[in-house]
Design an enzyme around this catalytic site. Sequence first.
Site, short mmCIF file in Angstrom:
data_model
loop_
_atom_site.label_atom_id
_atom_site.label_comp_id
_atom_site.label_asym_id
_atom_site.label_seq_id
_atom_site.Cartn_x
_atom_site.Cartn_y
_atom_site.Cartn_z
N LYS A 163 44.74 40.59 18.35
CA LYS A 163 45.20 39.69 17.28
C LYS A 163 46.70 39.45 17.49
O LYS A 163 47.51 40.31 17.18
CB LYS A 163 44.93 40.34 15.92
CG LYS A 163 45.23 39.41 14.76
CD LYS A 163 44.82 40.04 13.45
CE LYS A 163 45.05 39.10 12.29
NZ LYS A 163 46.44 38.65 12.18
N ARG A 171 48.14 25.61 10.97
CA ARG A 171 47.08 25.98 10.02
C ARG A 171 47.31 25.39 8.63
O ARG A 171 46.38 24.96 7.96
CB ARG A 171 46.96 27.51 9.93
CG ARG A 171 45.79 27.95 9.06
CD ARG A 171 45.93 29.37 8.57
NE ARG A 171 45.99 30.34 9.64
CZ ARG A 171 44.92 30.82 10.26
NH1 ARG A 171 43.72 30.39 9.94
NH2 ARG A 171 45.06 31.72 11.21
#
Length: 310
Positions: free
Chosen positions: A39, A60
């Site tokens: 991640k 995003r």
Amino acid sequence: NFPMLSLQNTYTTAEIEAFVQRCQQLLDTDKIQYLVELKFDGVSISLRYKNNRLNKAITRGDGAVGDDVTMNILQVKDIPKYIFKPANFPVEEFEVRGEVFMTRHNFAEINNQQILKNQKVFSNPRNLASGTLKLLDPEEVARRPLNFFAYYLLTKEPVLSDLSTNLELMKTMGFPINSNFKLCNSVTEILEFIDEWKDKRDELPYNIDGLVIKVNSIKQQQELGYIARFPRWAIAYKYSAEQVETKLLDITYQVGRTGIVSPVAELEPVELSQTIVKRATLHNEDFIKENDFRVGDYVFVEKGGEIIPK
């Protein structure tokens, strides 16, 4: 358009076990393969390709609407502007998701330059990467070394079967892929991989804050579906922050940019996550009273989100 959803965060092995159990119950099978990958601590980006060329790059944002950062993304050398599609991928439009990040070395170099110019230093690589993508001058973006890893491929056509095949496909098309992923067939294998990276992550040239566990089969992903803002077929495991003990030498006060005065702990210097920490935030007066902090006390310091000492 595909929404860019967040992942639910987990911090314990029990939560990972519960996730696997949930997937097995909903799919009514224990034959599920999981792709476990790093991640990255960066900025999520959606890259849209049309007729073999990069058409649009979006952050995003709130998951449904993000910022158009196409001009700045064109400056990132890792990201292909034109691609050559293999014969087994006859798709006109597709989307690649990935993470824009900055290596620790490049971050340190930029901060050294800031110090030489008597300018404010940046707090961490992720904020610097995010701030760079918001700059109005693409030439300034080009001067800052950003990197990219692709991890997800989306198309309207059902030509894809699983995530691991997609990674290979993206690699063939020229996208940088992080090779530190593993296909796991059980919760034991997932936990072993999590454990393996707990110490190894410090050796990486960039920051990671955990691992992402995804159901590998796209058909099974579709069956599992979504709940509110999260996919049911993926989860993030975050490593807990490293803690060290040190002595509280003094409590001082500093005025922030907005004029708010906040208390700061002056500490006996101590090494934490590869940096020397001498100060940490004490948030506000209530926080000091609640914890009864006094000069001369021994305190635990950790990096909040692996970044700011607290």
